[in-house]
Design an enzyme around this catalytic site. Structure first.
Site, PDB file in Angstrom:
ATOM      1  N   ARG A 107       0.851  -1.192   0.000  1.00 10.14           N
ATOM      2  CA  ARG A 107       0.000   0.000   0.000  1.00 10.14           C
ATOM      3  C   ARG A 107       0.876   1.227   0.000  1.00 10.14           C
ATOM      4  O   ARG A 107       1.797   1.340   0.816  1.00 10.14           O
ATOM      5  CB  ARG A 107      -0.865   0.039   1.264  1.00 10.14           C
ATOM      6  CG  ARG A 107      -1.910  -1.006   1.318  1.00 10.14           C
ATOM      7  CD  ARG A 107      -2.988  -0.664   2.308  1.00 10.14           C
ATOM      8  NE  ARG A 107      -2.522  -0.213   3.613  1.00 10.14           N
ATOM      9  CZ  ARG A 107      -3.325   0.159   4.598  1.00 10.14           C
ATOM     10  NH1 ARG A 107      -4.626   0.150   4.399  1.00 10.14           N
ATOM     11  NH2 ARG A 107      -2.857   0.531   5.752  1.00 10.14           N
ATOM     12  N   THR A 111      -1.227   7.495  -0.163  1.00 11.38           N
ATOM     13  CA  THR A 111      -2.564   7.410  -0.792  1.00 11.38           C
ATOM     14  C   THR A 111      -3.330   6.169  -0.334  1.00 11.38           C
ATOM     15  O   THR A 111      -4.541   6.088  -0.540  1.00 11.38           O
ATOM     16  CB  THR A 111      -2.438   7.326  -2.325  1.00 11.38           C
ATOM     17  OG1 THR A 111      -1.755   6.092  -2.646  1.00 11.38           O
ATOM     18  CG2 THR A 111      -1.640   8.490  -2.883  1.00 11.38           C
ATOM     19  N   ASP A 203       0.397  -4.152  12.238  1.00 13.41           N
ATOM     20  CA  ASP A 203       0.809  -4.495  10.872  1.00 13.41           C
ATOM     21  C   ASP A 203       1.067  -6.002  10.794  1.00 13.41           C
ATOM     22  O   ASP A 203       2.021  -6.519  11.385  1.00 13.41           O
ATOM     23  CB  ASP A 203       2.077  -3.714  10.513  1.00 13.41           C
ATOM     24  CG  ASP A 203       2.430  -3.887   9.041  1.00 13.41           C
ATOM     25  OD1 ASP A 203       2.464  -2.871   8.317  1.00 13.41           O
ATOM     26  OD2 ASP A 203       2.675  -5.041   8.615  1.00 13.41           O
ATOM     27  N   ASP A 206       4.560  -7.175   9.414  1.00 11.47           N
ATOM     28  CA  ASP A 206       5.658  -6.957  10.372  1.00 11.47           C
ATOM     29  C   ASP A 206       5.591  -7.954  11.528  1.00 11.47           C
ATOM     30  O   ASP A 206       6.617  -8.455  11.989  1.00 11.47           O
ATOM     31  CB  ASP A 206       5.603  -5.526  10.931  1.00 11.47           C
ATOM     32  CG  ASP A 206       6.082  -4.499   9.914  1.00 11.47           C
ATOM     33  OD1 ASP A 206       6.817  -4.890   8.976  1.00 11.47           O
ATOM     34  OD2 ASP A 206       5.721  -3.319  10.044  1.00 11.47           O
TER      35      ASP A 206
HETATM   36  C1  PRP Z   1      -1.326  -4.981   4.209  1.00 12.14           C
HETATM   37  C2  PRP Z   1      -2.172  -6.233   4.258  1.00 12.14           C
HETATM   38  C3  PRP Z   1      -2.972  -6.124   2.990  1.00 12.14           C
HETATM   39  C4  PRP Z   1      -3.189  -4.653   2.868  1.00 12.14           C
HETATM   40  C5  PRP Z   1      -4.584  -4.372   3.347  1.00 12.14           C
HETATM   41  O1  PRP Z   1      -0.255  -5.145   3.370  1.00 12.14           O
HETATM   42  O2  PRP Z   1      -1.441  -7.407   4.367  1.00 12.14           O
HETATM   43  O3  PRP Z   1      -2.298  -6.639   1.857  1.00 12.14           O
HETATM   44  O4  PRP Z   1      -2.231  -4.012   3.717  1.00 12.14           O
HETATM   45  O5  PRP Z   1      -4.891  -3.045   3.149  1.00 12.14           O
HETATM   46  P1  PRP Z   1      -5.989  -2.527   2.118  1.00 12.14           P
HETATM   47  O6  PRP Z   1      -7.203  -3.367   2.355  1.00 12.14           O
HETATM   48  O7  PRP Z   1      -6.171  -1.104   2.534  1.00 12.14           O
HETATM   49  O8  PRP Z   1      -5.445  -2.637   0.725  1.00 12.14           O
HETATM   50  P2  PRP Z   1       0.958  -4.086   3.303  1.00 12.14           P
HETATM   51  O9  PRP Z   1       0.714  -3.052   2.272  1.00 12.14           O
HETATM   52  O10 PRP Z   1       1.235  -3.574   4.692  1.00 12.14           O
HETATM   53  O11 PRP Z   1       2.153  -4.981   2.766  1.00 12.14           O
HETATM   54  P3  PRP Z   1       2.910  -6.204   3.466  1.00 12.14           P
HETATM   55  O12 PRP Z   1       1.977  -7.379   3.481  1.00 12.14           O
HETATM   56  O13 PRP Z   1       4.074  -6.410   2.563  1.00 12.14           O
HETATM   57  O14 PRP Z   1       3.321  -5.792   4.854  1.00 12.14           O
HETATM   58  N1  URA Z   2      -2.484  -3.717   6.965  1.00 13.67           N
HETATM   59  C1  URA Z   2      -2.163  -4.226   8.176  1.00 13.67           C
HETATM   60  O1  URA Z   2      -1.227  -5.033   8.295  1.00 13.67           O
HETATM   61  N2  URA Z   2      -2.880  -3.833   9.236  1.00 13.67           N
HETATM   62  C2  URA Z   2      -3.894  -2.973   9.135  1.00 13.67           C
HETATM   63  O2  URA Z   2      -4.521  -2.662  10.166  1.00 13.67           O
HETATM   64  C3  URA Z   2      -4.214  -2.451   7.864  1.00 13.67           C
HETATM   65  C4  URA Z   2      -3.495  -2.839   6.799  1.00 13.67           C
END
Ligand code: PRP
Ligand code: URA
Length: 212
Positions: A107, A111, A203, A206
Protein backbone atom coordinates in the site's frame (compact mmCIF):
# COMPACT_ATOMS: atom_id res chain seq x y z
CA UNK A 1 -22.92 -2.70 8.08
CA UNK A 2 -25.35 -3.84 5.37
CA UNK A 3 -26.04 -7.57 5.20
CA UNK A 4 -24.23 -8.77 2.07
CA UNK A 5 -25.20 -12.15 0.56
CA UNK A 6 -21.58 -12.78 -0.47
CA UNK A 7 -20.03 -12.08 2.95
CA UNK A 8 -19.48 -14.65 5.71
CA UNK A 9 -18.42 -13.34 9.11
CA UNK A 10 -17.52 -16.22 11.39
CA UNK A 11 -17.83 -14.83 14.92
CA UNK A 12 -17.14 -18.38 16.21
CA UNK A 13 -16.02 -18.90 19.85
CA UNK A 14 -12.98 -21.02 18.89
CA UNK A 15 -11.83 -18.43 16.36
CA UNK A 16 -12.61 -15.48 18.64
CA UNK A 17 -10.51 -17.09 21.38
CA UNK A 18 -7.51 -17.23 19.06
CA UNK A 19 -8.14 -13.69 17.76
CA UNK A 20 -7.86 -12.35 21.32
CA UNK A 21 -4.29 -13.73 21.52
CA UNK A 22 -3.53 -12.56 18.00
CA UNK A 23 -4.48 -8.96 18.80
CA UNK A 24 -2.34 -8.74 21.93
CA UNK A 25 0.82 -6.69 21.48
CA UNK A 26 2.54 -9.15 23.85
CA UNK A 27 2.09 -12.14 21.51
CA UNK A 28 5.44 -13.31 20.11
CA UNK A 29 6.20 -13.65 16.40
CA UNK A 30 6.13 -17.46 16.68
CA UNK A 31 2.75 -17.49 18.44
CA UNK A 32 1.38 -14.92 16.00
CA UNK A 33 2.41 -17.08 13.03
CA UNK A 34 0.88 -20.20 14.59
CA UNK A 35 -2.37 -18.40 15.42
CA UNK A 36 -2.76 -17.07 11.86
CA UNK A 37 -2.29 -20.61 10.54
CA UNK A 38 -4.74 -22.15 13.02
CA UNK A 39 -7.44 -19.54 12.34
CA UNK A 40 -6.97 -20.03 8.60
CA UNK A 41 -7.47 -23.79 8.96
CA UNK A 42 -10.69 -23.26 10.92
CA UNK A 43 -11.95 -20.82 8.26
CA UNK A 44 -10.97 -23.18 5.42
CA UNK A 45 -13.30 -25.83 6.80
CA UNK A 46 -16.25 -23.54 5.91
CA UNK A 47 -14.75 -21.65 2.97
CA UNK A 48 -14.05 -24.81 0.96
CA UNK A 49 -17.09 -26.86 1.94
CA UNK A 50 -18.28 -26.80 -1.70
CA UNK A 51 -14.96 -27.93 -3.19
CA UNK A 52 -15.36 -30.38 -6.11
CA UNK A 53 -15.46 -34.05 -5.09
CA UNK A 54 -15.35 -37.39 -6.90
CA UNK A 55 -16.62 -40.82 -5.90
CA UNK A 56 -14.12 -43.61 -5.30
CA UNK A 57 -14.49 -47.24 -4.26
CA UNK A 58 -13.11 -48.26 -0.87
CA UNK A 59 -12.93 -51.73 0.68
CA UNK A 60 -13.58 -51.67 4.43
CA UNK A 61 -12.77 -54.78 6.54
CA UNK A 62 -16.47 -55.70 6.06
CA UNK A 63 -17.45 -54.78 2.49
CA UNK A 64 -16.88 -52.57 -0.53
CA UNK A 65 -18.46 -49.11 -0.57
CA UNK A 66 -18.29 -45.86 -2.48
CA UNK A 67 -17.09 -42.70 -0.83
CA UNK A 68 -16.71 -39.10 -2.01
CA UNK A 69 -13.25 -37.57 -1.79
CA UNK A 70 -11.86 -34.16 -2.69
CA UNK A 71 -11.02 -33.90 -6.41
CA UNK A 72 -7.29 -33.72 -6.85
CA UNK A 73 -5.71 -30.46 -8.01
CA UNK A 74 -8.92 -28.45 -7.76
CA UNK A 75 -7.79 -25.68 -5.39
CA UNK A 76 -5.23 -22.91 -5.89
CA UNK A 77 -4.18 -20.66 -3.00
CA UNK A 78 -3.19 -17.10 -3.87
CA UNK A 79 -1.60 -15.19 -0.99
CA UNK A 80 -1.26 -11.42 -1.35
CA UNK A 81 2.38 -10.76 -0.42
CA UNK A 82 3.65 -10.44 2.11
CA UNK A 83 1.19 -11.07 4.91
CA UNK A 84 -0.96 -13.52 2.93
CA UNK A 85 1.97 -15.97 3.02
CA UNK A 86 1.19 -16.51 6.70
CA UNK A 87 -2.13 -18.14 5.77
CA UNK A 88 -0.88 -20.63 3.16
CA UNK A 89 0.11 -23.43 5.55
CA UNK A 90 -3.26 -23.15 7.27
CA UNK A 91 -4.94 -24.24 4.02
CA UNK A 92 -2.21 -26.74 3.08
CA UNK A 93 -2.96 -28.67 6.28
CA UNK A 94 -6.35 -29.56 4.74
CA UNK A 95 -5.43 -29.39 1.02
CA UNK A 96 -1.78 -30.50 0.88
CA UNK A 97 -1.67 -30.67 -2.92
CA UNK A 98 -3.08 -27.18 -3.52
CA UNK A 99 -0.81 -25.16 -5.80
CA UNK A 100 0.16 -21.64 -4.85
CA UNK A 101 0.14 -18.47 -6.96
CA UNK A 102 1.60 -15.21 -5.64
CA UNK A 103 0.45 -11.62 -6.07
CA UNK A 104 2.78 -9.00 -4.62
CA UNK A 105 1.22 -5.73 -3.47
CA UNK A 106 2.09 -2.97 -1.08
CA UNK A 107 0.00 0.00 0.00
CA UNK A 108 1.31 3.42 -0.89
CA UNK A 109 1.93 5.05 2.50
CA UNK A 110 0.29 8.34 1.52
CA UNK A 111 -2.56 7.41 -0.79
CA UNK A 112 -3.17 3.89 0.67
CA UNK A 113 -3.65 2.76 -2.94
CA UNK A 114 -2.31 -0.75 -3.70
CA UNK A 115 0.75 -1.06 -5.99
CA UNK A 116 1.29 -4.43 -7.66
CA UNK A 117 4.93 -5.54 -7.96
CA UNK A 118 4.67 -9.28 -8.65
CA UNK A 119 2.29 -11.82 -10.12
CA UNK A 120 3.06 -15.50 -10.77
CA UNK A 121 0.16 -17.92 -11.07
CA UNK A 122 0.00 -21.68 -11.75
CA UNK A 123 -0.88 -22.84 -15.29
CA UNK A 124 -4.53 -23.81 -15.64
CA UNK A 125 -5.68 -21.57 -12.75
CA UNK A 126 -8.75 -20.44 -14.70
CA UNK A 127 -10.60 -23.73 -13.99
CA UNK A 128 -9.66 -24.01 -10.29
CA UNK A 129 -11.29 -22.87 -7.10
CA UNK A 130 -9.04 -19.91 -6.28
CA UNK A 131 -8.72 -18.83 -2.65
CA UNK A 132 -7.15 -15.40 -2.25
CA UNK A 133 -5.76 -14.91 1.25
CA UNK A 134 -4.62 -11.86 3.20
CA UNK A 135 -4.97 -11.52 7.00
CA UNK A 136 -6.02 -7.86 6.78
CA UNK A 137 -8.92 -6.40 4.77
CA UNK A 138 -8.60 -2.66 5.47
CA UNK A 139 -9.68 -0.27 2.66
CA UNK A 140 -10.19 -3.31 0.41
CA UNK A 141 -7.95 -1.87 -2.32
CA UNK A 142 -5.42 -4.74 -2.30
CA UNK A 143 -8.09 -7.45 -2.27
CA UNK A 144 -10.12 -5.81 -5.06
CA UNK A 145 -7.06 -5.38 -7.29
CA UNK A 146 -5.84 -8.94 -6.69
CA UNK A 147 -9.29 -10.33 -7.57
CA UNK A 148 -9.43 -8.13 -10.71
CA UNK A 149 -6.04 -9.52 -11.82
CA UNK A 150 -7.29 -13.07 -11.37
CA UNK A 151 -10.48 -12.36 -13.34
CA UNK A 152 -8.38 -10.85 -16.17
CA UNK A 153 -6.56 -14.18 -16.32
CA UNK A 154 -9.83 -16.05 -16.68
CA UNK A 155 -10.49 -17.24 -13.09
CA UNK A 156 -14.19 -17.91 -12.60
CA UNK A 157 -14.47 -19.29 -9.07
CA UNK A 158 -12.79 -16.98 -6.57
CA UNK A 159 -13.10 -16.81 -2.79
CA UNK A 160 -11.43 -14.25 -0.55
CA UNK A 161 -10.38 -15.02 3.02
CA UNK A 162 -9.18 -12.48 5.61
CA UNK A 163 -8.67 -12.85 9.34
CA UNK A 164 -9.70 -9.30 10.29
CA UNK A 165 -11.94 -7.08 8.19
CA UNK A 166 -12.88 -3.42 8.48
CA UNK A 167 -16.44 -2.52 7.43
CA UNK A 168 -14.99 -0.24 4.72
CA UNK A 169 -12.99 -3.06 3.12
CA UNK A 170 -15.72 -5.69 3.39
CA UNK A 171 -18.17 -3.29 1.68
CA UNK A 172 -15.71 -2.47 -1.09
CA UNK A 173 -14.93 -6.09 -1.99
CA UNK A 174 -18.53 -7.27 -1.58
CA UNK A 175 -19.84 -4.53 -3.89
CA UNK A 176 -16.99 -4.53 -6.46
CA UNK A 177 -16.98 -8.32 -6.78
CA UNK A 178 -20.49 -9.61 -5.97
CA UNK A 179 -19.58 -13.00 -7.51
CA UNK A 180 -16.78 -13.52 -4.95
CA UNK A 181 -17.59 -14.82 -1.47
CA UNK A 182 -15.71 -12.91 1.23
CA UNK A 183 -14.86 -14.85 4.42
CA UNK A 184 -13.81 -12.75 7.41
CA UNK A 185 -13.23 -14.29 10.80
CA UNK A 186 -14.05 -11.10 12.67
CA UNK A 187 -15.41 -7.67 11.72
CA UNK A 188 -13.66 -4.76 13.42
CA UNK A 189 -14.91 -1.23 14.14
CA UNK A 190 -13.32 1.09 11.56
CA UNK A 191 -10.10 2.39 9.99
CA UNK A 192 -7.92 5.07 11.57
CA UNK A 193 -6.43 8.07 9.72
CA UNK A 194 -3.59 5.86 8.42
CA UNK A 195 -6.05 3.24 7.11
CA UNK A 196 -5.11 0.80 9.89
CA UNK A 197 -7.88 -1.37 11.30
CA UNK A 198 -9.18 -0.56 14.82
CA UNK A 199 -8.85 -2.32 17.18
CA UNK A 200 -7.03 -4.61 14.72
CA UNK A 201 -3.68 -6.19 15.46
CA UNK A 202 -1.22 -3.70 13.99
CA UNK A 203 0.81 -4.49 10.87
CA UNK A 204 0.27 -8.17 10.06
CA UNK A 205 3.33 -8.44 7.77
CA UNK A 206 5.66 -6.96 10.37
CA UNK A 207 4.28 -9.20 13.12
CA UNK A 208 4.53 -12.34 10.96
CA UNK A 209 8.06 -11.70 9.75
CA UNK A 210 9.56 -9.63 12.56
CA UNK A 211 10.43 -6.66 10.36
CA UNK A 212 9.71 -4.04 13.05
C1 PRP B 1 -1.33 -4.98 4.21
C2 PRP B 1 -2.17 -6.23 4.26
C3 PRP B 1 -2.97 -6.12 2.99
C4 PRP B 1 -3.19 -4.65 2.87
C5 PRP B 1 -4.58 -4.37 3.35
O1 PRP B 1 -0.25 -5.14 3.37
O2 PRP B 1 -1.44 -7.41 4.37
O3 PRP B 1 -2.30 -6.64 1.86
O4 PRP B 1 -2.23 -4.01 3.72
O5 PRP B 1 -4.89 -3.05 3.15
P1 PRP B 1 -5.99 -2.53 2.12
O6 PRP B 1 -7.20 -3.37 2.36
O7 PRP B 1 -6.17 -1.10 2.53
O8 PRP B 1 -5.45 -2.64 0.73
P2 PRP B 1 0.96 -4.09 3.30
O9 PRP B 1 0.71 -3.05 2.27
O10 PRP B 1 1.23 -3.57 4.69
O11 PRP B 1 2.15 -4.98 2.77
P3 PRP B 1 2.91 -6.20 3.47
O12 PRP B 1 1.98 -7.38 3.48
O13 PRP B 1 4.07 -6.41 2.56
O14 PRP B 1 3.32 -5.79 4.85
N1 URA C 1 -2.48 -3.72 6.97
C1 URA C 1 -2.16 -4.23 8.18
O1 URA C 1 -1.23 -5.03 8.30
N2 URA C 1 -2.88 -3.83 9.24
C2 URA C 1 -3.89 -2.97 9.13
O2 URA C 1 -4.52 -2.66 10.17
C3 URA C 1 -4.21 -2.45 7.86
C4 URA C 1 -3.49 -2.84 6.80
Amino acid sequence: MKDYKNVVIFDHPLINHKIAHLRSKNTSMKEFRELIEEITTLMTFECLKDVPTVEIEVETPLEKCTQRVVKDNSVVIVPILRAGLGMVNGIHVLFPTARVGHIGMYRDEETFEPCEYYCKLPDGIEDKVVVVVDPMLATGGSACDAITQLKKRGCKTIKFMAVIGAPEGVKKVAETHPDVTVFVSTLDRCLNENAYILPGLGDAGDRLFGTK
